[in-house]
Write a protein that holds these residues in place. Structure first.
Motif, mmCIF file in Angstrom:
data_model
loop_
_atom_site.group_PDB
_atom_site.id
_atom_site.type_symbol
_atom_site.label_atom_id
_atom_site.label_comp_id
_atom_site.label_asym_id
_atom_site.label_seq_id
_atom_site.Cartn_x
_atom_site.Cartn_y
_atom_site.Cartn_z
ATOM 1 N N PRO A 61 -10.451 -11.362 -1.684
ATOM 2 C CA PRO A 61 -9.877 -10.150 -2.113
ATOM 3 C C PRO A 61 -8.185 -10.057 -1.492
ATOM 4 N N TYR A 63 -5.235 -7.140 -0.765
ATOM 5 C CA TYR A 63 -4.843 -5.836 -0.395
ATOM 6 C C TYR A 63 -3.684 -5.486 -0.657
ATOM 7 N N ASP A 83 -2.408 1.355 -1.959
ATOM 8 C CA ASP A 83 -3.477 1.095 -1.073
ATOM 9 C C ASP A 83 -4.864 0.801 -1.736
ATOM 10 N N THR A 85 -7.340 -2.792 -2.803
ATOM 11 C CA THR A 85 -8.082 -3.835 -2.568
ATOM 12 C C THR A 85 -8.498 -4.712 -4.018
ATOM 13 N N ARG A 87 -10.304 -7.461 -5.794
ATOM 14 C CA ARG A 87 -11.395 -8.298 -5.826
ATOM 15 C C ARG A 87 -11.378 -9.285 -6.812
ATOM 16 N N VAL A 120 1.215 -7.349 0.211
ATOM 17 C CA VAL A 120 0.118 -7.791 0.059
ATOM 18 C C VAL A 120 -0.359 -8.376 1.304
ATOM 19 N N SER A 121 -1.799 -8.376 1.493
ATOM 20 C CA SER A 121 -2.350 -9.060 2.524
ATOM 21 C C SER A 121 -3.844 -9.580 2.336
ATOM 22 N N THR A 122 -4.140 -10.690 2.629
ATOM 23 C CA THR A 122 -5.413 -11.324 2.574
ATOM 24 C C THR A 122 -6.085 -11.563 3.973
#
Length: 158
Positions: A61, A63, A83, A85, A87, A120-122
């Motif tokens: 996923p 974010y 905001d 996520t 997938r 973004v972040s993972t």
């Protein structure tokens, strides 16, 4: 006549070349398997909204904290909260308001390449700025629009 020493000239030039704000880091490359394109529904047009169509072909996923459109065609607005996520998905739309057109003295601007900048972040990493170049021109997605279909249609006529 007063002489200016080389050291003073160097100091004055260096002082004039510094900026008040530190330069922001260049956005990173997108996470593997994550791409974006832009879409606009009829209901989006009057309210200046685009859809950032996000695709994620991996199980990890991603974010999206915020998104921003950067292009010479429109005024760049501040990043907008997403905001979301994302997938593994064929497409998830994130709404994005765009600014007024950067009109030329002769009228509307030409369509210019665009980039979606997103934080973004993972995993449990903090969000980082990522640049998603948008295909230019963005490929059409409706049937019957392409030259191949037009040729096929016209060749079947008597």
């Amino acid at each position: 006549m007063k002489r200016i020493t080389p050291a003073l000239v160097t100091a004055l030039l260096a002082a004039g070349c510094t900026s008040a704000a530190p330069a922001s880091p260049r956005p990173a490359a997108p996470p593997p398997g994550v791409t974006v394109s832009l879409a606009q529904y009829r209901s989006d047009e009057p309210v200046h909204v685009l859809q950032v169509a996000v695709r994620n072909i991996h199980e990890t996923p991603v974010y999206f904290a915020d998104v921003q459109l950067v292009t010479a065609s429109f005024k760049t607005l501040p990043p907008q909260r997403a905001d979301a996520t994302i997938r593994k998905t064929a497409r998830t739309d994130l709404p994005l308001t765009y600014g007024p057109a950067n009109c030329l003295p002769t009228g509307l601007p030409e369509v210019a390449p665009a980039t979606v900048i997103a934080r973004v972040s993972t995993g449990d990493r903090p969000p980082r700025a990522v640049a998603f170049p948008v295909p230019h021109p963005d490929p059409p997605s409706w049937p019957g629009c392409c030259a191949t279909n037009a040729r096929n249609t016209s060749s079947s006529r008597p």
